[in-house]
Write a protein that holds these residues in place. Structure first.
Motif, PDB file in Angstrom:
ATOM      1  N   MET A   1       0.852  -1.179   0.000  1.00  0.00           N
ATOM      2  CA  MET A   1       0.000   0.000   0.000  1.00  0.00           C
ATOM      3  C   MET A   1       0.887   1.228   0.000  1.00  0.00           C
ATOM      4  O   MET A   1       1.869   1.277   0.701  1.00  0.00           O
ATOM      5  N   ASP A   2       0.508   2.194  -0.767  1.00  0.00           N
ATOM      6  CA  ASP A   2       1.344   3.386  -0.857  1.00  0.00           C
ATOM      7  C   ASP A   2       0.569   4.673  -0.591  1.00  0.00           C
ATOM      8  O   ASP A   2       1.057   5.755  -0.855  1.00  0.00           O
ATOM      9  N   ASN A   3      -0.627   4.572  -0.056  1.00  0.00           N
ATOM     10  CA  ASN A   3      -1.418   5.768   0.221  1.00  0.00           C
ATOM     11  C   ASN A   3      -1.475   6.066   1.721  1.00  0.00           C
ATOM     12  O   ASN A   3      -2.513   6.346   2.275  1.00  0.00           O
ATOM     13  N   TRP A   4      -0.321   6.039   2.382  1.00  0.00           N
ATOM     14  CA  TRP A   4      -0.246   6.253   3.823  1.00  0.00           C
ATOM     15  C   TRP A   4      -0.582   7.691   4.171  1.00  0.00           C
ATOM     16  O   TRP A   4      -0.183   8.622   3.481  1.00  0.00           O
ATOM     17  N   ARG A   5      -1.314   7.875   5.281  1.00  0.00           N
ATOM     18  CA  ARG A   5      -1.626   9.217   5.756  1.00  0.00           C
ATOM     19  C   ARG A   5      -1.701   9.206   7.283  1.00  0.00           C
ATOM     20  O   ARG A   5      -2.069   8.225   7.889  1.00  0.00           O
TER      21      ARG A   5
ATOM     22  N   CYS B   1       2.149   8.963  16.685  1.00  0.00           N
ATOM     23  CA  CYS B   1       0.844   8.678  16.097  1.00  0.00           C
ATOM     24  C   CYS B   1       0.979   7.489  15.149  1.00  0.00           C
ATOM     25  O   CYS B   1       2.045   6.910  15.012  1.00  0.00           O
ATOM     26  N   VAL B   2      -0.100   7.163  14.522  1.00  0.00           N
ATOM     27  CA  VAL B   2      -0.096   6.065  13.568  1.00  0.00           C
ATOM     28  C   VAL B   2      -0.433   6.592  12.188  1.00  0.00           C
ATOM     29  O   VAL B   2      -0.997   7.669  12.042  1.00  0.00           O
ATOM     30  N   GLU B   3      -0.067   5.818  11.196  1.00  0.00           N
ATOM     31  CA  GLU B   3      -0.441   6.099   9.822  1.00  0.00           C
ATOM     32  C   GLU B   3      -1.368   4.987   9.363  1.00  0.00           C
ATOM     33  O   GLU B   3      -1.270   3.859   9.831  1.00  0.00           O
TER      34      GLU B   3
ATOM     35  N   VAL C   1      -7.360  -2.640   5.457  1.00  0.00           N
ATOM     36  CA  VAL C   1      -6.856  -1.412   6.070  1.00  0.00           C
ATOM     37  C   VAL C   1      -5.544  -1.776   6.746  1.00  0.00           C
ATOM     38  O   VAL C   1      -5.451  -2.788   7.432  1.00  0.00           O
ATOM     39  N   ALA C   2      -4.529  -0.958   6.538  1.00  0.00           N
ATOM     40  CA  ALA C   2      -3.209  -1.205   7.122  1.00  0.00           C
ATOM     41  C   ALA C   2      -2.854  -0.067   8.071  1.00  0.00           C
ATOM     42  O   ALA C   2      -3.207   1.085   7.836  1.00  0.00           O
ATOM     43  N   ILE C   3      -2.144  -0.410   9.159  1.00  0.00           N
ATOM     44  CA  ILE C   3      -1.752   0.566  10.169  1.00  0.00           C
ATOM     45  C   ILE C   3      -0.278   0.358  10.497  1.00  0.00           C
ATOM     46  O   ILE C   3       0.189  -0.774  10.596  1.00  0.00           O
TER      47      ILE C   3
ATOM     48  N   THR D   1       8.482   4.692  13.300  1.00  0.00           N
ATOM     49  CA  THR D   1       9.351   3.688  12.696  1.00  0.00           C
ATOM     50  C   THR D   1       9.046   3.441  11.215  1.00  0.00           C
ATOM     51  O   THR D   1       9.636   2.551  10.613  1.00  0.00           O
ATOM     52  N   ALA D   2       8.147   4.229  10.646  1.00  0.00           N
ATOM     53  CA  ALA D   2       7.826   4.076   9.220  1.00  0.00           C
ATOM     54  C   ALA D   2       9.000   4.551   8.390  1.00  0.00           C
ATOM     55  O   ALA D   2       9.709   5.450   8.805  1.00  0.00           O
ATOM     56  N   PRO D   3       9.268   4.029   7.265  1.00  0.00           N
ATOM     57  CA  PRO D   3       8.533   2.986   6.556  1.00  0.00           C
ATOM     58  C   PRO D   3       9.035   1.572   6.825  1.00  0.00           C
ATOM     59  O   PRO D   3       8.567   0.632   6.223  1.00  0.00           O
TER      60      PRO D   3
END
Length: 58
Positions: free
Chosen positions: A1-5, A18-20, A28-30, A35-37
């Motif tokens: 998935m590449d539409n992280w927000r 916070c979380v993305e 749905v991915a969290i 620590t992203a990506p």
């Protein structure tokens, strides 16, 4: 998935605590913003995630 927000509640002074979230038609991915990506990603079926969010709101 590449539409992280990030959450709209996240601000510049939150220290990235916070979380993305990203979504597809079926999942749905969290992940943790700090620590992203490279962080591990939790993935849920859409129906299960909707149930989870509704339970938080009530």
């Amino acid at each position: 998935m590449d539409n992280w927000r990030k959450s709209s509640y996240s601000g510049p002074d939150d220290g990235n605590a916070c979380v993305e979230i990203a979504n597809s038609p079926t999942h749905v991915a969290i992940r943790d913003t700090k620590t992203a990506p490279t962080a591990r990603i939790l993935t849920f079926p859409v129906a299960a995630f909707i149930t989870f969010v509704r339970s938080l709101k009530s």
